[in-house]
Design a protein around this motif. Structure first.
Motif, PDB file in Angstrom:
ATOM      1  N   HIS A 105      53.106   7.792  95.956  1.00  0.00           N
ATOM      2  CA  HIS A 105      51.878   7.582  96.733  1.00  0.00           C
ATOM      3  C   HIS A 105      50.803   8.584  96.343  1.00  0.00           C
ATOM      4  O   HIS A 105      49.619   8.222  96.212  1.00  0.00           O
ATOM      5  CB  HIS A 105      52.185   7.717  98.230  1.00  0.00           C
ATOM      6  N   ARG A 106      51.184   9.837  96.179  1.00  0.00           N
ATOM      7  CA  ARG A 106      50.193  10.868  95.859  1.00  0.00           C
ATOM      8  C   ARG A 106      49.574  10.647  94.492  1.00  0.00           C
ATOM      9  O   ARG A 106      48.376  10.860  94.300  1.00  0.00           O
ATOM     10  CB  ARG A 106      50.858  12.247  95.943  1.00  0.00           C
ATOM     11  N   VAL A 107      50.395  10.207  93.523  1.00  0.00           N
ATOM     12  CA  VAL A 107      49.866   9.928  92.193  1.00  0.00           C
ATOM     13  C   VAL A 107      48.831   8.805  92.249  1.00  0.00           C
ATOM     14  O   VAL A 107      47.799   8.840  91.565  1.00  0.00           O
ATOM     15  CB  VAL A 107      51.011   9.575  91.223  1.00  0.00           C
ATOM     16  N   LEU A 108      49.083   7.816  93.101  1.00  0.00           N
ATOM     17  CA  LEU A 108      48.188   6.667  93.204  1.00  0.00           C
ATOM     18  C   LEU A 108      47.083   6.860  94.239  1.00  0.00           C
ATOM     19  O   LEU A 108      46.248   5.961  94.426  1.00  0.00           O
ATOM     20  CB  LEU A 108      48.995   5.418  93.574  1.00  0.00           C
ATOM     21  N   GLY A 109      47.069   7.992  94.925  1.00  0.00           N
ATOM     22  CA  GLY A 109      46.027   8.236  95.916  1.00  0.00           C
ATOM     23  C   GLY A 109      46.219   7.447  97.192  1.00  0.00           C
ATOM     24  O   GLY A 109      45.228   7.072  97.839  1.00  0.00           O
ATOM     25  N   LEU A 110      47.478   7.197  97.592  1.00  0.00           N
ATOM     26  CA  LEU A 110      47.786   6.401  98.761  1.00  0.00           C
ATOM     27  C   LEU A 110      48.485   7.246  99.823  1.00  0.00           C
ATOM     28  O   LEU A 110      48.911   8.370  99.567  1.00  0.00           O
ATOM     29  CB  LEU A 110      48.687   5.214  98.387  1.00  0.00           C
ATOM     30  N   ALA A 111      48.605   6.679 101.005  1.00  0.00           N
ATOM     31  CA  ALA A 111      49.325   7.317 102.106  1.00  0.00           C
ATOM     32  C   ALA A 111      49.880   6.235 103.013  1.00  0.00           C
ATOM     33  O   ALA A 111      49.373   5.110 103.046  1.00  0.00           O
ATOM     34  CB  ALA A 111      48.419   8.260 102.895  1.00  0.00           C
ATOM     35  N   THR A 112      50.935   6.589 103.752  1.00  0.00           N
ATOM     36  CA  THR A 112      51.537   5.690 104.735  1.00  0.00           C
ATOM     37  C   THR A 112      51.176   6.177 106.123  1.00  0.00           C
ATOM     38  O   THR A 112      51.349   7.356 106.438  1.00  0.00           O
ATOM     39  CB  THR A 112      53.071   5.654 104.576  1.00  0.00           C
ATOM     40  N   VAL A 113      50.665   5.285 106.950  1.00  0.00           N
ATOM     41  CA  VAL A 113      50.294   5.617 108.324  1.00  0.00           C
ATOM     42  C   VAL A 113      51.401   5.124 109.249  1.00  0.00           C
ATOM     43  O   VAL A 113      51.692   3.925 109.293  1.00  0.00           O
ATOM     44  CB  VAL A 113      48.951   4.973 108.720  1.00  0.00           C
ATOM     45  N   VAL A 114      52.035   6.039 109.968  1.00  0.00           N
ATOM     46  CA  VAL A 114      53.078   5.698 110.935  1.00  0.00           C
ATOM     47  C   VAL A 114      52.525   5.990 112.325  1.00  0.00           C
ATOM     48  O   VAL A 114      52.185   7.131 112.635  1.00  0.00           O
ATOM     49  CB  VAL A 114      54.375   6.498 110.690  1.00  0.00           C
ATOM     50  N   ILE A 115      52.438   4.950 113.143  1.00  0.00           N
ATOM     51  CA  ILE A 115      51.820   5.054 114.464  1.00  0.00           C
ATOM     52  C   ILE A 115      52.920   5.160 115.506  1.00  0.00           C
ATOM     53  O   ILE A 115      53.732   4.245 115.659  1.00  0.00           O
ATOM     54  CB  ILE A 115      50.930   3.832 114.744  1.00  0.00           C
TER      55      ILE A 115
END
Length: 488
Positions: A105-115
């Motif tokens: 995720h960090r390499v691709l500039g992404l993140a996971t949002v857990v609510i």
């Protein structure tokens, strides 16, 4: 009631088309290895590689069938092809928002949002998880959810635009506390399990003969023990560093923000209006190193989500105390002297500890009587000594107080903890006693709340002291029951 202005369903970032298939391939790796081995043995050749297409296709389907939207004061997530899931939660039920990012995720500039909404559902399919969004969009969504939730709950939006206030930041000297946690033993056990499975997979046999055992000397055994301890320490330090590197606790926009992680980063945001108190954990080994850990009691957050409420990992005791003072707004709950529980509670600690060691002592003494080595009596004496030491430590740990609108309780030895719960978050009291407690006039009282473990416990306290604590913390709440008891 239908939404008068429904928002369109949105897909996750297209870059997840690189992550989902790769993740499914890793998940199916043992099966794929088996297919390739079987294909090579049967002469199927490269046709065995077609099996890779199955997990890749599953990853593509997972992306194409997942969408989300925020509409009508709710967060909605739908996913699945054969078995459809539609998850929906009111924004005012949001308790925590986690931003996690694996290395991919960090390499691709992404993140996971857990609510986190305080749901008791433990199934991963029932979690509100948006995997993944662009990093900037995920951060903006976190702010939006926390602000909207606070506005719905308190009729006031969270302040914005103020710079974050740093409270605690990771320091390399924290690594000193890693060997005093259970992380090293867990990692060593996992490593042994992996090695065991590897030897079975590749049919590796390790034969140890009687000659090999007879060749072992005391020095060799000692060296092996030292090497094992060094390995456990190394794994503990490495695991601690991977999990907690870059740790920081900051306050910004009406929320507490916790960030940590070397390879997989995790950012947790806790609405400050939901933080009902804190728990300072002081396991026996960590106390020897003058360390402690701190976690938040968050209303609406079930015990299953307790790991998400970590405020400070194992760190110097002074650092934990300073962080607790900032979060609670006063140092008193962590520093105020506690009210002792009296000789009756102390006596119960010694009786229970000695009763626990009695079976071991009786077996050893019986073995000596039957003709075993008298050296076993030394072991029996050590067992009694350990029980007495444990009872002494548990007795001196007992205590409670009410200070600056916080109910404070401390108990335990091997896993000692000090809880501080704001009286405004106490929703009830539970009084429990056993036959043995009634004989000596003691009771265990729980201050119940809607967060953490659901209560903080004051064990083996005199009945009068328990009633006094409850009535002083929540005036009028237990008074009707006291009048009822006096009338009876």
């Amino acid at each position: 009631m239908t939404d008068p202005d429904p928002q369109p369903w949105l897909r996750l970032d297209p870059r997840m088309l690189l992550v989902h298939p790769a993740r499914e391939v890793v998940r199916f790796l043992p099966v794929l290895v088996g297919i390739l081995v079987a294909g090579g043995a049967s002469g199927a050749g490269p046709w065995g590689l077609l099996g890779v297409g199955i997990p890749v296709a599953l990853g593509l389907v997972r992306y194409l069938t997942t969408s989300y939207r925020i509409t009508g004061g709710r967060v909605e997530l739908r996913r699945g092809l054969v078995q459809r899931h539609l998850l929906s939660a009111a924004i005012d039920r949001v308790r925590t928002v986690d931003l996690t990012a694996t290395l991919a995720h960090r390499v691709l500039g992404l993140a996971t949002v857990v609510i986190g909404t305080g749901s008791v559902a433990a199934d991963a399919d029932e979690q509100l998880e948006l995997d993944g969004l662009p990093r900037e969009q995920a951060a903006a969504l976190r702010v939006q959810l926390l602000q909207s939730g606070a506005a719905a709950a308190d009729d006031a939006a969270l302040p914005s635009g103020t710079p974050p206030v740093p409270v605690v930041r990771f320091a390399p000297r924290w690594l000193w506390y890693a060997p005093f946690t259970s992380g090293g033993l867990v990692a060593a056990g996992a490593l042994i399990g992996v090695l065991s499975q590897t030897t079975e997979l590749f049919a590796v046999r390790i034969d140890v003969t009687e000659d090999d055992l007879s060749a072992l000397t005391g020095l060799a055994v000692l060296g092996g023990a030292v090497a094992l301890v060094a390995l456990v320490v190394l794994l503990a330090v490495a695991g601690y560093w991977v999990v907690n590197a870059g740790f920081s606790l900051t306050h910004d926009g009406g929320a507490w923000h916790v960030r940590r992680g070397l390879l997989t980063t995790r950012e947790t945001s806790l609405d400050e209006t939901r933080v009902a108190g804190v728990t300072r954990g002081e396991p026996a080994a960590l106390r020897l190193a003058h360390g402690a850990r701190l976690s938040a009691i968050v209303t609406g957050l079930a015990r299953s989500g307790e790991s998400g409420a970590v405020l400070v990992p194992p760190a110097p005791r002074d650092t934990v105390a300073d962080a607790a003072s900032v979060v609670l707004g006063t140092p008193a709950p962590m520093t105020a002297p506690l009210r002792a529980h009296g000789p009756e509670a102390t006596r119960r600690r010694y009786v229970r500890a000695l009763a626990g060691s009695a079976p071991v002592v009786l077996v050893l003494v019986g073995a000596v009587v039957a003709g075993a080595s008298p050296a076993l009596l030394v072991v029996a004496a050590l067992a009694i000594g350990a029980a007495l030491a444990l009872a002494w430590d548990r007795a001196r740990s007992l205590g409670h107080t009410l200070v600056e609108q916080f109910v404070v309780a401390r108990s335990g030895s091997l896993r000692r903890r000090r809880d501080a719960l704001a009286t405004g978050h106490v929703i009830g009291w539970t009084f429990r006693d056993t036959w043995f407690q009634r004989r000596v006039g003691l009771v265990t009282v729980d201050a119940t709340t809607a967060g953490g473990q659901g209560r903080i416990t004051v064990p083996d306290v005199r009945v009068g002291d328990a009633i006094e604590l409850a009535d002083a913390a929540t005036p009028g709440l237990v008074a009707p029951f006291l009048r009822l008891g006096s009338d009876a």
